[in-house]
Design a protein around this motif. Structure first.
Motif, PDB file in Angstrom:
ATOM      1  N   VAL A   3       0.841  -1.212   0.166  1.00  0.00           N
ATOM      2  CA  VAL A   3       0.070  -0.070  -0.129  1.00  0.00           C
ATOM      3  C   VAL A   3       0.806   1.192  -0.061  1.00  0.00           C
ATOM      4  O   VAL A   3       0.745   2.213  -0.766  1.00  0.00           O
ATOM      5  CB  VAL A   3      -0.926   0.033   1.305  1.00  0.00           C
ATOM      6  N   ARG A   4       1.904   1.169   0.965  1.00  0.00           N
ATOM      7  CA  ARG A   4       2.976   2.488   0.757  1.00  0.00           C
ATOM      8  C   ARG A   4       3.385   2.772  -0.480  1.00  0.00           C
ATOM      9  O   ARG A   4       3.390   3.928  -0.965  1.00  0.00           O
ATOM     10  CB  ARG A   4       3.615   2.239   1.782  1.00  0.00           C
ATOM     11  N   ASN A   7       0.983   4.110  -2.897  1.00  0.00           N
ATOM     12  CA  ASN A   7       0.184   5.286  -2.666  1.00  0.00           C
ATOM     13  C   ASN A   7       1.475   6.417  -2.881  1.00  0.00           C
ATOM     14  O   ASN A   7       1.027   7.506  -3.581  1.00  0.00           O
ATOM     15  CB  ASN A   7       0.202   5.262  -1.115  1.00  0.00           C
ATOM     16  N   TYR A 148      -4.453  -2.723  -2.687  1.00  0.00           N
ATOM     17  CA  TYR A 148      -5.170  -2.407  -1.547  1.00  0.00           C
ATOM     18  C   TYR A 148      -6.017  -3.511  -1.029  1.00  0.00           C
ATOM     19  O   TYR A 148      -6.374  -3.729   0.119  1.00  0.00           O
ATOM     20  CB  TYR A 148      -6.153  -1.037  -1.758  1.00  0.00           C
ATOM     21  N   MET A 159     -11.025   2.447  -2.428  1.00  0.00           N
ATOM     22  CA  MET A 159      -9.900   3.349  -2.921  1.00  0.00           C
ATOM     23  C   MET A 159      -9.433   3.377  -4.193  1.00  0.00           C
ATOM     24  O   MET A 159      -9.182   4.313  -5.047  1.00  0.00           O
ATOM     25  CB  MET A 159      -8.689   3.079  -2.068  1.00  0.00           C
ATOM     26  N   TYR A 294      -5.073   2.779   4.311  1.00  0.00           N
ATOM     27  CA  TYR A 294      -5.133   3.216   2.906  1.00  0.00           C
ATOM     28  C   TYR A 294      -4.620   4.449   2.703  1.00  0.00           C
ATOM     29  O   TYR A 294      -4.096   4.601   1.468  1.00  0.00           O
ATOM     30  CB  TYR A 294      -6.610   3.267   2.650  1.00  0.00           C
ATOM     31  N   PHE A 295      -4.726   5.556   3.722  1.00  0.00           N
ATOM     32  CA  PHE A 295      -4.339   6.833   3.443  1.00  0.00           C
ATOM     33  C   PHE A 295      -3.006   7.138   3.778  1.00  0.00           C
ATOM     34  O   PHE A 295      -2.843   6.867   5.087  1.00  0.00           O
ATOM     35  CB  PHE A 295      -5.379   7.692   3.861  1.00  0.00           C
ATOM     36  N   THR A 296      -1.968   7.512   2.881  1.00  0.00           N
ATOM     37  CA  THR A 296      -0.634   7.798   3.465  1.00  0.00           C
ATOM     38  C   THR A 296      -0.420   9.354   2.851  1.00  0.00           C
ATOM     39  O   THR A 296      -1.223   9.565   1.923  1.00  0.00           O
ATOM     40  CB  THR A 296       0.489   6.959   3.203  1.00  0.00           C
ATOM     41  N   VAL A 299      -0.522   9.656  -1.180  1.00  0.00           N
ATOM     42  CA  VAL A 299      -1.764   9.605  -1.942  1.00  0.00           C
ATOM     43  C   VAL A 299      -2.992  10.679  -1.574  1.00  0.00           C
ATOM     44  O   VAL A 299      -3.436  11.182  -2.364  1.00  0.00           O
ATOM     45  CB  VAL A 299      -2.515   8.384  -1.518  1.00  0.00           C
TER      46      VAL A 299
END
Length: 319
Positions: A3-4, A7, A148, A159, A294-296, A299
Motif C-alpha cells: 500500500v505505501r 500510494n 489495496y 480506494m 489506506y491513506f498516507t 496519496v
C-alpha cells in the motif's frame, strides 16, 4: 505490491500524467502552427500511451510480473456475457450522475469527443472502447486495487474507485468514474480476473458510440459531429419544458438507474457464485481505525492535486 509503495506511486502517476500531457499538447500545438496536420485521434492515443508508459515503468522498478501478479485469468463465455450485461446496466447510473453533476460542472468528455465521433465506427470503438479499458484497468484494478486488496476488500474497492475518479481530472467524469471503479473492483473480485472489468468498462464506453451510430442511421447526426435540425429542435423543446419536468425526468432516471444497478449486482453475485467467491464480495463496513491503512501522505497529496486541478479547470471555463 504494498500500500505505501502504491500510494507513493499515485502522486508520481498524477504529476507524470499531467506533465507529459502538457508536453505532448505543446508539441502538437507547435506542429499545427508549423502547418503539420495532426489528426485529433493522436491525443487519445498519446493520453493512454502516457498512462501505459508510467505503469510499465512502475512495474519494472517494483519488479512486478504482470503474468503472475496481475490477474489476467481466462473467463468463460458465461462470465463474458454477464460482464457485458453488468457494464451496460451501469449506464443509467452513469447518465444520472453525469446529468446531476452537469448542474455545477462541465461535461468535458462530450465536448472533447465530438470530432472523434465523426470517424469510422470501428475506429471509434478502438479509440474509445478498446484502448482505454485495457490500459486503465491494468493500472486501477490491476496495480491499485491489487495492492489495496491485501488490506481489505471494501476499502480496496473504494480506494480504487476514488483514484479512478480523481484520475479523470474533471468533476463530471470523476463522480461517475468513482462509482464505476467500485463496481469494476467487485467484478474482479467475483471472477478473480481483470478481464471482467475490462469487458464491463468496454460496455460502458460503447454507449455514446452506439447512440451516435443509431442517430446516424436515423439521419439525425451530421458528418461534422453535430445533431441534425430535427434532433436539435427536440433538444430545445425539452430544454424549455421547465424545472418541474426536469425534476420528474431525474426522478424517473434515478428509479431506472436503481433497477439496473440491482441487475448489475445480480450479475456480479452470479459470477462470484460460479467461482466460489460469493463470501469475498459481501460488503463489510470499514472501521475508522482502518482508514490509516489506506491513506498516507503521498496519496492524499495526489488526491488534493487532482481536486485542485478539477476546480481550476471549472473556474477557467467560467471566465
Amino acid at each position: 505490491m504494498e500500500v505505501r509503495k502504491v500510494n507513493s506511486f499515485f502522486i508520481i502517476f498524477v504529476i507524470g500524467y499531467i506533465g507529459l500531457s502538457v508536453v505532448c499538447a505543446s508539441i502538437m500545438g507547435y506542429a499545427q502552427n508549423a502547418g503539420i496536420a495532426v489528426p485529433d485521434w493522436t491525443q487519445y492515443v498519446m493520453s493512454e500511451g502516457i498512462i501505459l508508459l508510467i505503469a510499465i515503468i512502475y512495474m519494472i522498478v517494483q519488479k512486478i510480473d504482470p503474468i503472475t501478479e496481475i490477474p489476467y485469468k481466462r473467463i468463460s463465455i458465461v462470465d463474458i456475457v454477464l460482464s457485458l450485461v453488468a457494464g451496460y446496466c451501469l449506464i443509467p447510473a452513469v447518465l444520472l450522475i453525469s446529468n446531476l453533476s452537469m448542474l455545477f460542472s462541465t461535461n468535458y468528455l462530450e465536448e472533447g469527443t465530438t470530432t472523434l465521433l465523426t470517424y469510422p465506427f470501428a475506429m471509434q470503438v478502438i479509440l474509445l472502447a478498446v484502448i482505454p479499458p485495457l490500459v486503465e484497468e491494468l493500472i486501477f484494478r490491476g496495480i491499485f486495487f491489487g495492492s489495496y486488496r491485501k488490506v481489505g476488500m471494501t476499502g480496496a474497492a473504494l480506494m480504487s474507485g476514488l483514484l479512478f475518479g480523481c484520475f479523470h481530472l474533471n468533476i463530471n467524469q470523476a463522480l461517475y468514474a468513482f462509482v464505476m471503479g467500485i463496481v469494476f473492483a467487485y467484478m474482479v473480485e467475483a471472477t478473480g480476473s481483470l478481464w471482467s472489468s475490462v469487458i464491463a468498462h468496454f460496455a460502458v464506453n460503447t454507449y455514446s458510440i452506439g447512440i451516435v451510430q443509431l442517430l446516424k442511421m436515423a439521419g439525425m447526426y451530421t458528418t461534422d459531429g453535430q445533431v441534425s435540425g430535427v434532433a436539435e429542435g427536440e433538444a430545445e423543446l425539452a430544454a424549455s419544458t421547465g424545472t418541474l419536468t426536469t425534476v420528474i425526468q431525474m426522478i424517473i432516471l434515478a428509479v431506472v438507474a436503481a433497477i439496473f444497478m440491482m441487475l448489475a449486482i445480480v450479475c456480479i453475485k452470479t459470477m462470484a457464485k460460479r467461482h466460489g467467491n460469493l463470501e469475498k464480495i459481501r460488503f463489510r463496513g470499514i472501521r475508522l481505525s482502518y482508514i490509516k491503512n489506506y491513506f498516507t501522505a503521498p496519496v492524499v497529496v495526489g488526491i488534493v492535486i487532482c481536486v485542485m486541478y478539477m476546480i481550476t479547470l471549472e473556474l477557467a471555463g467560467t471566465l
